[in-house]
Design an enzyme around this catalytic site. Structure first.
Site, PDB file in Angstrom:
ATOM      1  CG  LEU A   1      -2.000  -1.086   1.259  1.00 13.65           C
ATOM      2  CD1 LEU A   1      -2.786  -0.992   2.567  1.00 13.65           C
ATOM      3  CD2 LEU A   1      -2.940  -0.969   0.065  1.00 13.65           C
TER       4      LEU A   1
ATOM      5  CG  ASP B   1       5.649  13.442   8.223  1.00 16.37           C
ATOM      6  OD1 ASP B   1       5.820  14.438   7.501  1.00 16.37           O
ATOM      7  OD2 ASP B   1       5.999  12.294   7.893  1.00 16.37           O
TER       8      ASP B   1
END
Length: 346
Positions: free
Chosen positions: A57, A175
């Site tokens: 993924l 992040d």
């Protein structure tokens, strides 16, 4: 200038939307030797051999994420394999698991279903599978077409609710970017990848660190001396969200001129010394969206709006919740049909 003093920045990654990424092949299957087969978590009795890896993924901080199926129940999960090469990596992995377990009880935070310690010393984390991918992959599938504002308002609202939960638990994500905001067909947005997150245990706990993705770093992250005297991880999360909303609303990353390739020095200069990014005048963006982005992207961290303030901003609070949610789910339904048609060649 602080950034000059810190030229060795080994953990910076230049991770821009649309960049060429090499998908690594699936690693060899985990050995089914007794030691590996017996490795389980203390809370969830999972074994790595219970799961079949179906496809890659993506690649996150310190690990690779797979779509995986439980062999007995056929339930689908995202399985993140975190490589633990040394003591520093083990501490980081431990911190990520600690954060997932302490803050994941929220609909806008990716849920951890279990952790498996492998015989190799690596760690496998079992997470929600978000079947529509990330905001980054959604924008890529749309060919860079901007998202409609009602859908964008719903994305911002859910992301802010997730950040509010994290910040209330004294966690700075550090992040926030399109690839770390995951989405499913039901229109749920979940914050993921806590590999560089930090638990801020004291009100003045310094959060200075050159980790994360430099393209989405706030000015004070690069140069805390020149931008307020320190790095506030919570304000840094707001900056990352502002860039993300702007990118999804304009169809392109805002800090690099269209058609140009980014580089570390150019990004650092644009973030620290360039004009604050704004939505182009040529865009038909509403005044509410323009002001929301401006409040997130104040160059001085102390002037940036907090998550609580942004939840009350007209762009988010003024949007009809049911209409915004419907706009997002319809967009995803159309995206799914288009993707299926493209893959079938019709």
């Amino acid at each position: 200038m602080a950034v000059v003093r810190e030229r060795r920045l080994p953990s910076l990654t230049l991770d821009l939307p649309g960049g060429n990424r090499t998908c690594l092949p699936l690693p060899p299957s985990i050995p089914t030797a007794p030691a590996a087969a017996a490795a389980t978590t203390t809370s969830e009795q999972h074994r790595i051999t219970d799961f079949e890896k179906l496809e890659v993924l993506g690649h996150g901080n310190g690990g690779t994420v797979y779509k995986a199926r439980h062999r007995r129940t056929s339930a689908l999960y995202a399985l993140k394999l975190i490589q633990v090469a040394d003591l520093t990596a083990r501490r980081q992995a431990t911190r990520e698991v600690e954060i997932l377990r302490s803050a994941a009880d929220h609909p806008s935070i990716i849920r951890c279903h279990g952790v498996v310690s492998l015989a190799s010393g690596d760690i496998a984390v079992l997470l929600d599978l978000m079947d529509a991918g990330s905001l980054e992959s959604l924008l890529r599938r749309r060919g860079g077409a901007p998202l409609p504002e009602p859908a964008l308002a719903e994305i911002a609202r859910q992301a802010l609710l997730g950040l509010s939960h994290l910040h209330n638990h004294q966690i700075a994500h550090r992040d926030i970017k399109p690839s770390n905001l995951l989405i499913n067909a039901a229109g749920e947005i979940k914050i993921a990848d806590f590999g560089v997150s930090k638990i801020v245990r004291r009100s003045l706990d310094p959060c200075v660190s050159y980790v994360g993705t430099c393209a989405y770093m706030s000015p004070e992250r690069f140069d805390p001396v020149e931008h307020g005297g320190g790095y506030d991880g919570y304000a840094g999360d707001v900056w990352g969200l502002g860039l993300t909303v702007m990118e999804m609303g304009t169809g392109r990353f805002p800090l690099v001129p269209e058609g140009e390739r980014a580089n570390w020095a150019g990004l650092m200069w644009a973030i620290c010394f360039g004009e604050p990014p704004t939505i182009p005048d040529s865009s038909d963006a509403s005044p509410e969206l323009r002001d929301f982005v401006a409040r997130c992207l104040e160059r001085e961290a102390g002037q940036r709006w907090t998550v609580a303030q942004l939840l009350g901003h007209p762009f988010v609070a003024g949007a009809e919740a049911s209409e915004s949610k419907r706009a997002l789910t319809e967009l995803l339904r159309f995206d799914s049909v288009t993707t299926d048609s493209r893959e079938s060649g019709s």
